[in-house]
Design a protein around this motif. Sequence first.
Motif, PDB file in Angstrom:
ATOM      1  N   ASP A 156      24.693  38.673 -75.949  1.00 35.37           N
ATOM      2  CA  ASP A 156      23.298  38.959 -76.279  1.00 35.37           C
ATOM      3  C   ASP A 156      22.802  40.116 -75.411  1.00 35.37           C
ATOM      4  O   ASP A 156      22.800  40.016 -74.176  1.00 35.37           O
ATOM      5  CB  ASP A 156      22.474  37.688 -76.006  1.00 35.37           C
ATOM      6  CG  ASP A 156      20.999  37.897 -76.361  1.00 35.37           C
ATOM      7  OD1 ASP A 156      20.659  38.988 -76.857  1.00 35.37           O
ATOM      8  OD2 ASP A 156      20.204  36.955 -76.129  1.00 35.37           O
ATOM      9  N   PRO A 157      22.345  41.240 -76.012  1.00 31.54           N
ATOM     10  CA  PRO A 157      21.902  42.375 -75.182  1.00 31.54           C
ATOM     11  C   PRO A 157      20.538  42.152 -74.529  1.00 31.54           C
ATOM     12  O   PRO A 157      20.154  42.911 -73.638  1.00 31.54           O
ATOM     13  CB  PRO A 157      21.851  43.542 -76.167  1.00 31.54           C
ATOM     14  CG  PRO A 157      21.786  42.939 -77.515  1.00 31.54           C
ATOM     15  CD  PRO A 157      22.317  41.543 -77.445  1.00 31.54           C
ATOM     16  N   ALA A 158      19.796  41.120 -74.957  1.00 31.74           N
ATOM     17  CA  ALA A 158      18.405  40.964 -74.491  1.00 31.74           C
ATOM     18  C   ALA A 158      18.249  41.001 -72.966  1.00 31.74           C
ATOM     19  O   ALA A 158      17.357  41.699 -72.459  1.00 31.74           O
ATOM     20  CB  ALA A 158      17.803  39.687 -75.075  1.00 31.74           C
ATOM     21  N   PRO A 159      19.107  40.283 -72.186  1.00 32.19           N
ATOM     22  CA  PRO A 159      18.899  40.320 -70.729  1.00 32.19           C
ATOM     23  C   PRO A 159      19.017  41.734 -70.141  1.00 32.19           C
ATOM     24  O   PRO A 159      18.467  42.011 -69.077  1.00 32.19           O
ATOM     25  CB  PRO A 159      20.025  39.434 -70.180  1.00 32.19           C
ATOM     26  CG  PRO A 159      20.500  38.625 -71.339  1.00 32.19           C
ATOM     27  CD  PRO A 159      20.210  39.409 -72.576  1.00 32.19           C
ATOM     28  N   PHE A 160      19.715  42.615 -70.865  1.00 28.85           N
ATOM     29  CA  PHE A 160      19.900  43.981 -70.340  1.00 28.85           C
ATOM     30  C   PHE A 160      18.787  44.930 -70.766  1.00 28.85           C
ATOM     31  O   PHE A 160      18.820  46.115 -70.467  1.00 28.85           O
ATOM     32  CB  PHE A 160      21.263  44.534 -70.793  1.00 28.85           C
ATOM     33  CG  PHE A 160      22.419  43.664 -70.397  1.00 28.85           C
ATOM     34  CD1 PHE A 160      22.755  43.508 -69.062  1.00 28.85           C
ATOM     35  CD2 PHE A 160      23.155  42.987 -71.356  1.00 28.85           C
ATOM     36  CE1 PHE A 160      23.816  42.690 -68.688  1.00 28.85           C
ATOM     37  CE2 PHE A 160      24.211  42.177 -70.997  1.00 28.85           C
ATOM     38  CZ  PHE A 160      24.543  42.013 -69.660  1.00 28.85           C
ATOM     39  N   GLU A 161      17.830  44.390 -71.535  1.00 25.90           N
ATOM     40  CA  GLU A 161      16.703  45.229 -71.967  1.00 25.90           C
ATOM     41  C   GLU A 161      15.571  45.202 -70.940  1.00 25.90           C
ATOM     42  O   GLU A 161      14.531  45.805 -71.133  1.00 25.90           O
ATOM     43  CB  GLU A 161      16.162  44.759 -73.326  1.00 25.90           C
ATOM     44  CG  GLU A 161      17.164  44.807 -74.466  1.00 25.90           C
ATOM     45  CD  GLU A 161      17.468  46.221 -74.964  1.00 25.90           C
ATOM     46  OE1 GLU A 161      16.926  47.186 -74.399  1.00 25.90           O
ATOM     47  OE2 GLU A 161      18.274  46.336 -75.902  1.00 25.90           O
ATOM     48  N   VAL A 162      15.761  44.453 -69.876  1.00 26.34           N
ATOM     49  CA  VAL A 162      14.723  44.372 -68.843  1.00 26.34           C
ATOM     50  C   VAL A 162      14.864  45.589 -67.925  1.00 26.34           C
ATOM     51  O   VAL A 162      15.964  45.856 -67.415  1.00 26.34           O
ATOM     52  CB  VAL A 162      14.879  43.072 -68.021  1.00 26.34           C
ATOM     53  CG1 VAL A 162      13.824  42.995 -66.927  1.00 26.34           C
ATOM     54  CG2 VAL A 162      14.805  41.871 -68.944  1.00 26.34           C
ATOM     55  N   ALA A 163      13.760  46.302 -67.740  1.00 28.28           N
ATOM     56  CA  ALA A 163      13.815  47.520 -66.924  1.00 28.28           C
ATOM     57  C   ALA A 163      14.158  47.186 -65.475  1.00 28.28           C
ATOM     58  O   ALA A 163      13.700  46.161 -64.953  1.00 28.28           O
ATOM     59  CB  ALA A 163      12.474  48.235 -66.984  1.00 28.28           C
ATOM     60  N   PRO A 164      14.993  48.031 -64.844  1.00 27.61           N
ATOM     61  CA  PRO A 164      15.294  47.788 -63.443  1.00 27.61           C
ATOM     62  C   PRO A 164      14.044  47.972 -62.600  1.00 27.61           C
ATOM     63  O   PRO A 164      13.104  48.655 -63.016  1.00 27.61           O
ATOM     64  CB  PRO A 164      16.325  48.873 -63.103  1.00 27.61           C
ATOM     65  CG  PRO A 164      16.109  49.927 -64.120  1.00 27.61           C
ATOM     66  CD  PRO A 164      15.576  49.259 -65.347  1.00 27.61           C
ATOM     67  N   GLU A 165      14.025  47.367 -61.422  1.00 23.09           N
ATOM     68  CA  GLU A 165      12.848  47.509 -60.562  1.00 23.09           C
ATOM     69  C   GLU A 165      12.579  48.979 -60.273  1.00 23.09           C
ATOM     70  O   GLU A 165      13.514  49.744 -60.050  1.00 23.09           O
ATOM     71  CB  GLU A 165      13.078  46.771 -59.240  1.00 23.09           C
ATOM     72  CG  GLU A 165      12.581  45.348 -59.320  1.00 23.09           C
ATOM     73  CD  GLU A 165      12.780  44.612 -58.020  1.00 23.09           C
ATOM     74  OE1 GLU A 165      12.652  45.244 -56.966  1.00 23.09           O
ATOM     75  OE2 GLU A 165      13.083  43.415 -58.081  1.00 23.09           O
ATOM     76  N   ALA A 166      11.328  49.354 -60.315  1.00 26.66           N
ATOM     77  CA  ALA A 166      10.989  50.767 -60.116  1.00 26.66           C
ATOM     78  C   ALA A 166      11.530  51.274 -58.786  1.00 26.66           C
ATOM     79  O   ALA A 166      11.400  50.609 -57.765  1.00 26.66           O
ATOM     80  CB  ALA A 166       9.478  50.932 -60.171  1.00 26.66           C
ATOM     81  N   ALA A 167      12.144  52.472 -58.845  1.00 22.85           N
ATOM     82  CA  ALA A 167      12.757  53.039 -57.644  1.00 22.85           C
ATOM     83  C   ALA A 167      11.718  53.334 -56.566  1.00 22.85           C
ATOM     84  O   ALA A 167      12.014  53.308 -55.384  1.00 22.85           O
ATOM     85  CB  ALA A 167      13.500  54.306 -58.005  1.00 22.85           C
TER      86      ALA A 167
END
Length: 587
Positions: free
Chosen positions: A114-125
Amino acid sequence: MKKCLALILALAMLCTMGLACAVAEGERITGTGVGQGIDGDVVVEVEADASTIYAVNVVEQNETPGIGSVAAEQLPGAIVEANSIAVDGIAGATVTSNAIKDAIRQALTGAGIDPAPFEVAPEAAETAEKTAETLDCDVVIVGAGGAGLTAAVRATQEGAKVLVLEKMSMVGGNSLKASGGMNCAGTKFQAAAGITDSGVQEFIEDTMNGGHQLNDLALVTTMAENSAEAVEWLESIGAPLPKVAATGGTTHKYLHSPEDGSPVGAYLVAKLSEEAEKQGIEIMLNTKATEILMDGGAAVGVKAEDAAHDYTINAKSVILATGGFGSNFELMCSFNPSLANAVTTNHPGATGDGILMAEAVGAATVDMDQIQLHPTVYQATSMLVSEKMRSLGAILVNQEGKRFCNDLATRDAVSAAELEQTGGYAYIIFDQNLVDNNKSAKEYIEKGMAVTGETYEALAEAMGVDKDAFVETMNTWNAAVAAGEDKEFGRNNGMDADLSTAPFYAIQIAPGIHHTMGGVKIDPDTHVISTDGAVIPGLFAAGEVTGGVHGGNRIGGNAVCDFVVFGRIAGANAAEYAAAEVIAPAA
Ligand code: ADP
């Protein structure tokens, strides 16, 4: 690939139905996916389990070298590092970035993840603390487009230790997109082609007339007088431009381009980059200059930043080569509000940073309201259809199937004429003979921009214009080429070949923002001039960041001449200034 796609789709459907998503935590699977790039399929292989993306490899792509290819090189690593597809795409290569992301989604789904968990943006740099770092060099160059790369190579040839900052993840800027050639006068290539009527004086006059006499004559003279030497210098670094043709808005043949007819910008950026690499010049990508450092009224470096650092870069001289502001709508509209809804051919980094930084230390600007519309822009993708197409014989017709102006008049005149036609657009018409002689034309067709027909009637039907009127237009034009005289509109160049070789092609085009003629005020030695008319010591500028060279309208082929000639002058003078500064304290 079709079978593979069918399998992927079948698996994706099963997954959606909850039947095939049985990949357990820690069970690594490799999947393949396909995304639609700018030049066909982008095929990506992904190794992942339910919670981690371990590897992403682009295994097939045919994207634009130096633009889409950069996304193919850089984005996979960023996605693996962030363990997220929701990372920023590579600026300037949005289509390829999206293609890679789509391909990853497809690969994961097809592999039962499922790709959904990878659609969460990484924490802002930004939440991470940046490290302060100080760097020292002789000459710091801001911007790695045509002017910056030229200046870097030249300054290094003069013995300076150079550091180049480039805010984008790729070099090249707008220069990379220059599709025509480089105007030069009095060159050995013109002599070899028997061209004797296109010298320095004619070049100056054409540039001044094209710019409505608004140009700075001293800058234009410097450009024309140094153009032949500049083209020879390019040859000396392995970048000859031996082919000579006419350009829009001139009656003479100055336009120099590569032997194989490839677009001049990508060719020169590649050659200059190779030479910079050979010389060991450091180019810091993804590094944006934010401020010019001053000491006692002289420029002594810049402040810059990347994702992890705040840099103080101490230098003996600074060259601004940041390009124009054709992607900064707020700034452009402050001078010309009517541009708000226009498309732009500019790369996203053309935001006028150098002009704003220079103004902040007292620099004067000139002609900021002079913003060029290019008449042949394919609106759906903002892709420029090169002026060289018309130099090689293409014509413009309107929705009534008729020519409406001298197709090779100056860009502002042709753009204005187009805007008066039905719908504010026109078609550029060319034939197979032109396609056989021009790489760009082939590219436009491959990209699906053109409609085509085996006869003039068939092409008229594909365009949706009146057949009889169009056939008459074409026959009249071919007769004008045979007679060497365009009685209708007085076109007097780009008439070496008619348009009689089937199949025939048409691309619908309209004006788009292309070049910002205004910018920082410089003198012919590329010193930046302050609002009170004095040289700002240690501060140099070259290329589209400057104003004055092109006046009220830039002639096609003059942007490249501008960045090579003034890039060389800035490189040599900034290096000389830096060397003098070293000696100065002992005196
Ligand atoms: P020119 O033809 O004058 O060289 P280009 O548009 O080709 O102009 O190149 C200008 C380059 O400067 C672009 O690659 C652009 O991304 C870069 N640039 C613009 N602003 C900055 C900045 N603040 N810091 C670093 N690089 C910048």
